[in-house]
Design a protein around this motif. Structure first.
Motif, short mmCIF file in Angstrom:
data_model
loop_
_atom_site.label_atom_id
_atom_site.label_comp_id
_atom_site.label_asym_id
_atom_site.label_seq_id
_atom_site.Cartn_x
_atom_site.Cartn_y
_atom_site.Cartn_z
N ASN A 46 -75.07 13.82 -77.90
CA ASN A 46 -73.69 13.53 -77.50
C ASN A 46 -72.93 12.80 -78.59
OD1 ASN A 46 -73.93 14.81 -75.02
ND2 ASN A 46 -74.58 12.94 -73.97
N VAL A 47 -73.58 11.87 -79.26
CA VAL A 47 -72.94 11.15 -80.38
C VAL A 47 -72.60 12.14 -81.49
CG1 VAL A 47 -73.36 9.49 -82.24
CG2 VAL A 47 -73.95 8.90 -79.90
N ALA A 48 -73.58 12.98 -81.85
CA ALA A 48 -73.38 13.93 -82.94
C ALA A 48 -72.28 14.93 -82.62
CB ALA A 48 -74.70 14.66 -83.25
N LYS A 49 -72.32 15.49 -81.41
CA LYS A 49 -71.30 16.47 -81.03
C LYS A 49 -69.94 15.80 -80.85
CE LYS A 49 -74.04 20.17 -79.10
NZ LYS A 49 -74.31 21.04 -77.97
N SER A 55 -69.10 21.65 -89.90
CA SER A 55 -70.05 22.22 -90.86
C SER A 55 -71.51 22.11 -90.42
CB SER A 55 -69.87 21.55 -92.23
OG SER A 55 -70.11 20.17 -92.13
N LEU A 56 -71.77 21.34 -89.35
CA LEU A 56 -73.16 21.15 -88.92
C LEU A 56 -73.36 21.58 -87.48
CD1 LEU A 56 -73.81 17.61 -90.42
CD2 LEU A 56 -74.62 19.79 -91.32
N GLU A 57 -74.55 22.08 -87.20
CA GLU A 57 -74.94 22.49 -85.85
C GLU A 57 -76.06 21.54 -85.39
OE1 GLU A 57 -77.06 26.40 -83.82
OE2 GLU A 57 -76.12 26.58 -85.79
N LYS A 88 -73.35 28.60 -89.86
CA LYS A 88 -73.16 29.85 -90.60
C LYS A 88 -71.77 29.85 -91.21
CE LYS A 88 -76.42 32.44 -87.88
NZ LYS A 88 -76.65 33.23 -86.72
N GLY A 89 -71.69 30.34 -92.43
CA GLY A 89 -70.41 30.38 -93.12
C GLY A 89 -70.19 29.12 -93.96
#
Length: 142
Positions: A46-49, A55-57, A88-89
């Motif tokens: 949750n913190v990361a999202k 640019s990060l998943e 991706k990308g």
């Protein structure tokens, strides 16, 4: 006298399970339930999202943590990891993500597998969750 007192104190800790979990971090980490690990992981996910990286998943995944080494049992415990990868990308290599995490004010050490960086919940010491949350927020804007 000092050695005898140290041995006495150490044995007293080992004889009281509630003390061993509080005073020897390894035992607390090994005895975490899978549910506790998922809760820790969901909090970090949750913190990361919430920091909103384009640019990060991030994914929360089930893993296995091998307990012991050398003369240890080598038993695999159920684990949970927050894994990070370049989208991706905008393909940021896992090695670069890992390097950036290690260079944060408080270094964060993970392992790389299949071009994902894994942060294992079982390896987070008691009291480090808040620090890791702060570092992840800073990492997202760095």
């Amino acid at each position: 006298k000092f050695t005898a007192a140290a041995v006495d104190k150490t044995l007293a800790i080992y004889l009281r399970k509630k003390d061993i979990l509080k005073k020897i971090p390894l035992y607390e980490m090994v005895n975490r339930s899978e549910e506790q690990l998922w809760q820790m992981g969901e909090k970090l996910l949750n913190v990361a999202k919430g920091a909103g990286s384009k640019s990060l998943e991030f994914q929360l995944v089930k893993t296995g943590n091998v307990a012991g080494g050398g003369s240890g049992s080598g038993r695999t415990l159920p684990g949970v990891a927050l894994r990070i990868k370049g989208r991706k990308g905008n393909k940021i290599p896992a090695q670069k993500i890992s390097e950036r995490l290690r260079q944060m004010e408080v270094p964060v050490i993970g392992h790389i597998q299949d071009d994902w960086v894994y942060l294992e919940m079982r390896t987070i010491l008691p009291g480090e969750m808040e620090i890791l949350e702060k570092i992840l927020r800073e990492f997202m804007v760095a």
